[in-house]
Design a protein around this motif. Structure first.
Motif, PDB file in Angstrom:
ATOM      1  N   PRO A   1       7.421  16.829   1.314  1.00  0.00           N
ATOM      2  CA  PRO A   1       6.328  16.920   2.304  1.00  0.00           C
ATOM      3  C   PRO A   1       5.066  16.182   1.863  1.00  0.00           C
ATOM      4  CG  PRO A   1       6.704  19.046   1.243  1.00  0.00           C
ATOM      5  CD  PRO A   1       7.800  18.152   0.789  1.00  0.00           C
ATOM      6  N   LEU A   2       4.842  16.100   0.555  1.00  0.00           N
ATOM      7  CA  LEU A   2       3.644  15.400   0.060  1.00  0.00           C
ATOM      8  C   LEU A   2       3.703  13.923   0.448  1.00  0.00           C
ATOM      9  CD1 LEU A   2       3.159  16.888  -3.544  1.00  0.00           C
ATOM     10  CD2 LEU A   2       2.065  17.554  -1.381  1.00  0.00           C
ATOM     11  N   VAL A   3       4.881  13.318   0.233  1.00  0.00           N
ATOM     12  CA  VAL A   3       5.039  11.898   0.551  1.00  0.00           C
ATOM     13  C   VAL A   3       4.898  11.688   2.055  1.00  0.00           C
ATOM     14  CG1 VAL A   3       6.698   9.991   0.605  1.00  0.00           C
ATOM     15  CG2 VAL A   3       6.445  11.368  -1.461  1.00  0.00           C
ATOM     16  N   GLU A   4       5.533  12.574   2.824  1.00  0.00           N
ATOM     17  CA  GLU A   4       5.467  12.442   4.277  1.00  0.00           C
ATOM     18  C   GLU A   4       4.019  12.474   4.753  1.00  0.00           C
ATOM     19  OE1 GLU A   4       7.616  15.462   6.441  1.00  0.00           O
ATOM     20  OE2 GLU A   4       7.422  14.356   8.321  1.00  0.00           O
ATOM     21  N   LYS A   5       3.253  13.422   4.221  1.00  0.00           N
ATOM     22  CA  LYS A   5       1.864  13.582   4.659  1.00  0.00           C
ATOM     23  C   LYS A   5       1.016  12.395   4.207  1.00  0.00           C
ATOM     24  CE  LYS A   5      -1.853  16.888   5.110  1.00  0.00           C
ATOM     25  NZ  LYS A   5      -2.839  15.819   5.158  1.00  0.00           N
ATOM     26  N   ALA A   6       1.191  11.993   2.939  1.00  0.00           N
ATOM     27  CA  ALA A   6       0.382  10.893   2.418  1.00  0.00           C
ATOM     28  C   ALA A   6       0.590   9.625   3.243  1.00  0.00           C
ATOM     29  CB  ALA A   6       0.725  10.648   0.951  1.00  0.00           C
ATOM     30  N   LEU A   7       1.853   9.341   3.604  1.00  0.00           N
ATOM     31  CA  LEU A   7       2.131   8.135   4.376  1.00  0.00           C
ATOM     32  C   LEU A   7       1.619   8.268   5.814  1.00  0.00           C
ATOM     33  CD1 LEU A   7       5.724   7.115   3.201  1.00  0.00           C
ATOM     34  CD2 LEU A   7       3.535   6.136   2.512  1.00  0.00           C
ATOM     35  N   SER A   8       1.817   9.447   6.429  1.00  0.00           N
ATOM     36  CA  SER A   8       1.347   9.638   7.798  1.00  0.00           C
ATOM     37  C   SER A   8      -0.168   9.474   7.867  1.00  0.00           C
ATOM     38  CB  SER A   8       1.713  11.027   8.310  1.00  0.00           C
ATOM     39  OG  SER A   8       3.090  11.221   8.223  1.00  0.00           O
ATOM     40  N   ASP A   9      -0.861  10.014   6.872  1.00  0.00           N
ATOM     41  CA  ASP A   9      -2.324   9.944   6.878  1.00  0.00           C
ATOM     42  C   ASP A   9      -2.826   8.524   6.652  1.00  0.00           C
ATOM     43  OD1 ASP A   9      -2.352  12.586   7.329  1.00  0.00           O
ATOM     44  OD2 ASP A   9      -2.908  13.191   5.290  1.00  0.00           O
ATOM     45  N   ALA A  10      -2.038   7.729   5.927  1.00  0.00           N
ATOM     46  CA  ALA A  10      -2.519   6.401   5.542  1.00  0.00           C
ATOM     47  C   ALA A  10      -2.580   5.438   6.719  1.00  0.00           C
ATOM     48  CB  ALA A  10      -1.607   5.822   4.448  1.00  0.00           C
ATOM     49  N   ASP A  11      -1.838   5.728   7.778  1.00  0.00           N
ATOM     50  CA  ASP A  11      -1.672   4.716   8.823  1.00  0.00           C
ATOM     51  C   ASP A  11      -1.264   5.394  10.125  1.00  0.00           C
ATOM     52  OD1 ASP A  11      -1.029   2.409  10.269  1.00  0.00           O
ATOM     53  OD2 ASP A  11      -0.332   1.410   8.434  1.00  0.00           O
ATOM     54  N   LYS A  12      -1.904   5.015  11.246  1.00  0.00           N
ATOM     55  CA  LYS A  12      -1.528   5.624  12.525  1.00  0.00           C
ATOM     56  C   LYS A  12      -0.698   4.670  13.371  1.00  0.00           C
ATOM     57  CE  LYS A  12      -3.742   9.412  11.715  1.00  0.00           C
ATOM     58  NZ  LYS A  12      -2.926  10.512  11.162  1.00  0.00           N
TER      59      LYS A  12
ATOM     60  N   ARG B   1       0.829  -1.203   0.000  1.00  0.00           N
ATOM     61  CA  ARG B   1       0.000   0.000   0.000  1.00  0.00           C
ATOM     62  C   ARG B   1       0.872   1.266   0.000  1.00  0.00           C
ATOM     63  NH1 ARG B   1      -2.049   1.123   5.615  1.00  0.00           N
ATOM     64  NH2 ARG B   1       0.138   1.720   5.677  1.00  0.00           N
ATOM     65  N   ASP B   2       1.876   1.288   0.887  1.00  0.00           N
ATOM     66  CA  ASP B   2       2.753   2.461   0.976  1.00  0.00           C
ATOM     67  C   ASP B   2       3.428   2.751  -0.353  1.00  0.00           C
ATOM     68  OD1 ASP B   2       2.139   2.873   3.594  1.00  0.00           O
ATOM     69  OD2 ASP B   2       4.022   2.057   4.413  1.00  0.00           O
ATOM     70  N   LEU B   3       3.998   1.696  -0.957  1.00  0.00           N
ATOM     71  CA  LEU B   3       4.735   1.908  -2.204  1.00  0.00           C
ATOM     72  C   LEU B   3       3.782   2.381  -3.300  1.00  0.00           C
ATOM     73  CD1 LEU B   3       7.256  -1.063  -2.079  1.00  0.00           C
ATOM     74  CD2 LEU B   3       7.760   1.374  -1.882  1.00  0.00           C
ATOM     75  N   ASP B   4       2.551   1.831  -3.334  1.00  0.00           N
ATOM     76  CA  ASP B   4       1.568   2.294  -4.321  1.00  0.00           C
ATOM     77  C   ASP B   4       1.262   3.774  -4.120  1.00  0.00           C
ATOM     78  OD1 ASP B   4       1.416  -0.088  -5.595  1.00  0.00           O
ATOM     79  OD2 ASP B   4      -0.395  -0.804  -4.549  1.00  0.00           O
ATOM     80  N   ILE B   5       1.077   4.158  -2.840  1.00  0.00           N
ATOM     81  CA  ILE B   5       0.776   5.575  -2.558  1.00  0.00           C
ATOM     82  C   ILE B   5       1.890   6.459  -3.098  1.00  0.00           C
ATOM     83  CG2 ILE B   5       0.625   7.281  -0.711  1.00  0.00           C
ATOM     84  CD1 ILE B   5      -0.821   5.198   0.984  1.00  0.00           C
ATOM     85  N   ILE B   6       3.147   6.087  -2.754  1.00  0.00           N
ATOM     86  CA  ILE B   6       4.268   6.947  -3.166  1.00  0.00           C
ATOM     87  C   ILE B   6       4.390   7.006  -4.678  1.00  0.00           C
ATOM     88  CG2 ILE B   6       6.739   7.375  -2.976  1.00  0.00           C
ATOM     89  CD1 ILE B   6       6.738   5.761  -0.385  1.00  0.00           C
ATOM     90  N   ARG B   7       4.329   5.831  -5.308  1.00  0.00           N
ATOM     91  CA  ARG B   7       4.561   5.786  -6.760  1.00  0.00           C
ATOM     92  C   ARG B   7       3.472   6.517  -7.538  1.00  0.00           C
ATOM     93  NH1 ARG B   7       6.209  -0.586  -6.380  1.00  0.00           N
ATOM     94  NH2 ARG B   7       8.331  -0.257  -5.607  1.00  0.00           N
ATOM     95  N   ASN B   8       2.284   6.652  -6.933  1.00  0.00           N
ATOM     96  CA  ASN B   8       1.188   7.319  -7.650  1.00  0.00           C
ATOM     97  C   ASN B   8       1.156   8.827  -7.450  1.00  0.00           C
ATOM     98  OD1 ASN B   8       0.077   5.158  -9.032  1.00  0.00           O
ATOM     99  ND2 ASN B   8      -0.955   4.432  -7.162  1.00  0.00           N
ATOM    100  N   ILE B   9       2.060   9.343  -6.617  1.00  0.00           N
ATOM    101  CA  ILE B   9       2.088  10.801  -6.446  1.00  0.00           C
ATOM    102  C   ILE B   9       2.690  11.429  -7.688  1.00  0.00           C
ATOM    103  CG2 ILE B   9       3.207  12.661  -5.136  1.00  0.00           C
ATOM    104  CD1 ILE B   9       2.852  10.942  -2.632  1.00  0.00           C
ATOM    105  N   ASP B  10       2.051  12.494  -8.170  1.00  0.00           N
ATOM    106  CA  ASP B  10       2.516  13.157  -9.387  1.00  0.00           C
ATOM    107  C   ASP B  10       3.924  13.725  -9.175  1.00  0.00           C
ATOM    108  OD1 ASP B  10       2.346  14.407 -11.982  1.00  0.00           O
ATOM    109  OD2 ASP B  10       2.109  16.298 -10.878  1.00  0.00           O
TER     110      ASP B  10
END
Lengths: 404, 436
Positions: free
Chosen positions: A244-255, A77-86
């Motif tokens: 910062p986009l990656v940091e936020k996307a990952l932080s939001d995805a999982d607590k 999931r994490d890698l998908d999130i990162i790779r899909n960021i523009d």
């Protein structure tokens, strides 16, 4: 040449002053040449390429503290999130970061057996996106495919079947035949076989001071770990915007985890060589100040000797000596003292270098540097004496007629 | 008389202000440069626990590969394996012993808004705190019984206590560390040995840890270890296999009160290794080491080569500056020949003249020393900027260094002034008076 012997005679009468300046010049040359040499060695180390697309890469730590954490699912999931960021080119999980100082090393050998020599190598665990994320060039063979990537639960210690190694590592294992090593088998842990499927041009190990810093391998592993790292490559120029986009996307995805230490490769390089950089700056200041002190010392002593000889100079002028003759007297005097100091300094420089070589494993100095140091010190001496010499030349012949 | 010489020195220094300034600056630069590097080296090589460094011993056992030594210089591995460390710990043969390793953990503070954060941790046994003189604000360390019964207790650093409990006395309260609740038994006051001798493998100049937990928590998998791990043999799968492996990753310290205890402990170690040899371990020749704190720092070469090289360079730099000063003083004093001649003719003895000029050299030295201290301070600030947190505990001037700098400046300038003064006082009054 009559001047020359005159100067020598007058120098011999005031030995101590000349000796002090000579010694100063000698020590300055000794320190200067060795300091510049140390700076050159460091600069060379700093300019070695890491093999990475450093400008566009950053990484972060993924620290898991939740006790019920599904790593395989969440990693994907994490890698998908990162790779899909523009703006993200690619991303992978990795166990260590080049130049960072911390990593994993193993020994590889070409034949099995306890008594065979093994070659130390830095190990990077990545998936099939590793090569693209790091931006390393594969010069022979190919990249991992998705099916090569194995899952590595914590504390599993067997190794995957395929590896990609650097040219330097291939050369260490196979010498001249390294270009043909794709397809060959090497052994890790003495007897576990791995097949070489690709050779990359350059990928540095995490330790910049290691003499095998160019020896690394990639292995196709995804790790189950509570302290994982992701490394991300962005499109040129977009790194700072995406961090910062990656940091936020990952932080939001999982607590159940903390995203920490989002760091650029640029910062890592800076940190890695901070020691080198600091010493080079300190040495630059040392050389500059030392040269200034020596210069001012020459000025001071020349001024003094001119003051003492005011009457003598006036008499010479009255007897028909030109201003240039007076000036050249002092410049020639300085040249003689400098020559004495420089000769001594050359010996000192070589001796200091020999001491550094034997005590700190430094390399021997080169003769170009010695030559350059000699030129610089002659120049400093002549420049420093210029002002006092002009002052001497401006002494009026009328002085000779006055008493005292 | 001294005050009169001081007055003369002042007049002379002001009269030749250019030359005097040059000398003062030269001495100051020399002192500044050498004090900067000497300070860093001095702090690197400082004794972090002077009153008992001779009684604390680091244990090394040569459990390494029979074909390859652990270190090229023949010294045993820098750390010990879990099974060896645990055995030594269980035997309790030394006056005190500490088994320890680096770890890290996430702390989840209570309260809705509080975010979890990561801390550096040390997993150690009870004696750690008494062996290394760790100062406490609240409570104390745990006792030996807590080690044996694997109690979930924790000691916090002052900063961690400030962060989680707002600096209150938190002894008796609980804190969630790595997903489990631990009971706080003590809070440490600011504690930063330099070098951080108790674990050099993770950085001799790093910060001390933020929390301390019983070593048993690692084997219980309650806390994740980190730090340096070296293996020479294949490990096998699973955490238990790792614990049973030949990997070295923990540090073992003992406190021994005298030479006899040391020898007894050395024989105990040797007997243990001999016994292990019969099980096929420890195939290398007997090579067990007990090094006290300073021997251990020396063996691991905690003082960096760079620091030594820079110190050597800056001492040479100081010599250049002093040669400069000797030259300038010589010039200055000789230019006063007529004045000296006059004073001698008026009845001044050589001794008084000598004293007068030495006072003048001393004043220049003192001024150079003070300015040099300022330069040293600037230099250390510069090192701070250049190195950042890498040398963060090594860039402060303490009283010893201040006194050393000033005395070095005065002594060296007096030495530098000696020859010129001697020359100046040897002037024949008659020649000078005649020239007038």
């Amino acid at each position: 040449m009559k001047e020359f012997s005159l100067i020598l005679k007058s120098l011999m009468r005031n030995k101590i002053g000349a000796l002090l300046i000579g010694l100063q010049i000698a020590l300055t040359l000794t320190i200067m040449v060795n300091a510049v040499f140390m700076m050159q060695v460091r600069s060379e180390q700093m300019s070695r390429p890491s093999g990475l697309d450093e400008d566009n890469i950053f990484y972060l730590s993924n620290t898991i503290f939740s006790n019920d954490y599904n790593q395989p699912v969440n990693l994907k999931r994490d890698l998908d999130i990162i790779r899909n960021i523009d703006g993200v080119v690619d991303a992978t999980q990795i166990n260590a970061i080049p130049l960072s100082g911390g990593g994993w090393s193993m020994g590889l050998q070409t034949e099995t057996g306890e008594e065979q020599d093994s070659v130390g190598v830095a190990v990077y665990m990545v998936d099939d996106h590793g090569v693209n994320t790091l931006g390393v060039d594969i010069i022979h063979g190919e990249n991992f495919s998705l099916s090569d990537v194995e899952w590595r639960p914590s504390s599993k210690t067997s190794w995957p079947a395929k590896i990609i190694l650097t040219q330097a590592m291939a050369e260490s294992l196979f010498a001249e035949t390294w270009q043909d090593s794709v397809g060959k088998t090497v052994y890790i842990n003495r007897d576990e076989p791995m097949q070489i499927i690709g050779i990359m041009k350059t990928l540095q190990a995490p330790w910049n001071g290691w003499n095998g810093v160019e020896r690394s391998i990639l292995v196709p592993y995804q790790m189950e770990t509570k302290g994982g790292r992701y490394i991300v490559r962005t499109e040129p120029g977009r790194r700072d915007e995406i961090m910062p986009l990656v940091e936020k996307a990952l932080s939001d995805a999982d607590k159940g985890r903390i995203i920490r230490r989002v760091t650029s490769m640029e910062e890592t390089r800076e940190r890695s060589y901070r020691n080198h950089d600091a010493i080079n700056k300190i040495l630059t200041v040392v050389i500059a100040v030392l040269t200034l002190i020596t210069g001012f010392g020459i000025v001071g002593l020349a001024m003094f000797s001119i003051n003492r000889r005011t009457k003598q100079i006036g008499t010479r002028r009255a007897l028909g000596a030109s201003r240039w003759q007076v000036m050249s007297y002092f410049m020639l005097e300085n040249l003689i003292i400098s020559t004495f100091g420089i000769a001594l300094g050359l010996a000192g420089a070589i001796a200091l270098n020999m001491w550094l070589v034997s005590s700190f494993a430094m390399k021997p100095i080169n003769s170009e540097l010695l030559f350059a140091g000699v030129l610089v010190l002659y120049a400093v001496g002549q420049l420093a004496v210029l002002y006092p010499a002009r002052k001497a030349a401006s002494i009026s012949p009328a002085i000779a007629t006055r008493t005292a | 008389m001294f005050l009169y010489y001081l007055k003369l020195a002042r007049i002379s220094i002001i009269k030749h202000w250019g030359m005097s300034a040059l000398m003062i600056v030269a001495i100051a630069l020399g002192i500044g440069a050498s004090m900067t590097t000497v300070t860093v080296t001095y702090l690197m090589s400082a004794n972090p626990i002077p009153h008992k460094s001779d009684n604390l011993y680091y244990v090394q056992l040569d459990s390494w590969d029979v074909n390859n030594p652990a270190n090229d210089d023949g010294t045993p591995p820098d750390q010990v394996t879990y099974r060896d460390g645990l055995y030594l710990f269980m035997q309790q043969k030394a006056y005190r012993q500490s088994i320890q390793a680096q770890a890290n953990a996430v702390i989840e503070p209570e309260g809705k808004d509080a975010l979890p954060f990561q801390v550096s941790a040390r997993a150690n046994s009870a004696d750690f705190f008494s062996m290394f003189d760790v100062p406490f604000i609240y409570g104390s360390g745990w006792d030996h019984q807590a080690d044996i019964s694997k109690e979930q207790v924790v000691v916090l650093s002052r900063e961690t206590n400030d962060r989680v409990f707002g600096g209150e006395n938190s002894v008796g309260r609980s804190i969630k560390v790595a997903g489990n609740f631990f009971k706080v038994v003590g809070v440490i006051d600011t504690w930063q040995p330099v070098p951080r001798f108790y674990d050099i493998t993770t950085g001799a100049f790093n910060e001390s840890e933020e929390i301390f937990v019983p070593f048993s928590m690692i084997a219980e998998e309650k806390i994740g270890r980190s730090g340096n791990t070296n293996c020479w043999k294949n490990v096998g799968d699973g955490f238990q296999a790792f614990l049973d492996s030949e990997c070295v990753w923990l540090q073992f310290w003992v406190e021994l009160n005298n030479e006899q205890e040391k020898q007894e402990y050395q024989s105990f170690l040797n007997a243990y290794v001999e016994q292990q040899k019969s099980f096929g371990r420890f195939e290398r020749p007997l090579n067990n080491r007990l090094s006290n704190v300073m021997e251990w720092l020396e063996q691991r070469q905690v003082v960096a080569d760079d620091a030594l090289m820079m110190t050597a360079m800056s001492l040479m730099f100081l010599i250049v500056c002093l040669l400069n000063t000797v030259g300038l003083l010589l010039a200055k004093f000789l230019s006063k020949s007529s004045e000296i001649g006059l004073r001698q003719a008026l009845g001044a003895s050589r001794r008084t003249l000598f004293a007068q000029y030495l006072v003048e050299s001393g004043c220049i030295g003192l001024a150079g020393g003070l300015l040099g201290l300022f330069f040293a301070w600037l230099g250390l600030k510069g090192i701070d900027v250049l190195y950042g947190d890498m040398l963060r505990n090594l860039t402060s001037l303490d009283t010893t260094m201040v006194v050393a700098a000033i005395s070095l400046a005065i002594v060296t300038s007096l030495l530098a002034g000696l020859y010129p003064t001697w020359r100046a006082c040897n002037v024949q009054p008659s020649t000078q008076l005649k020239a007038q």
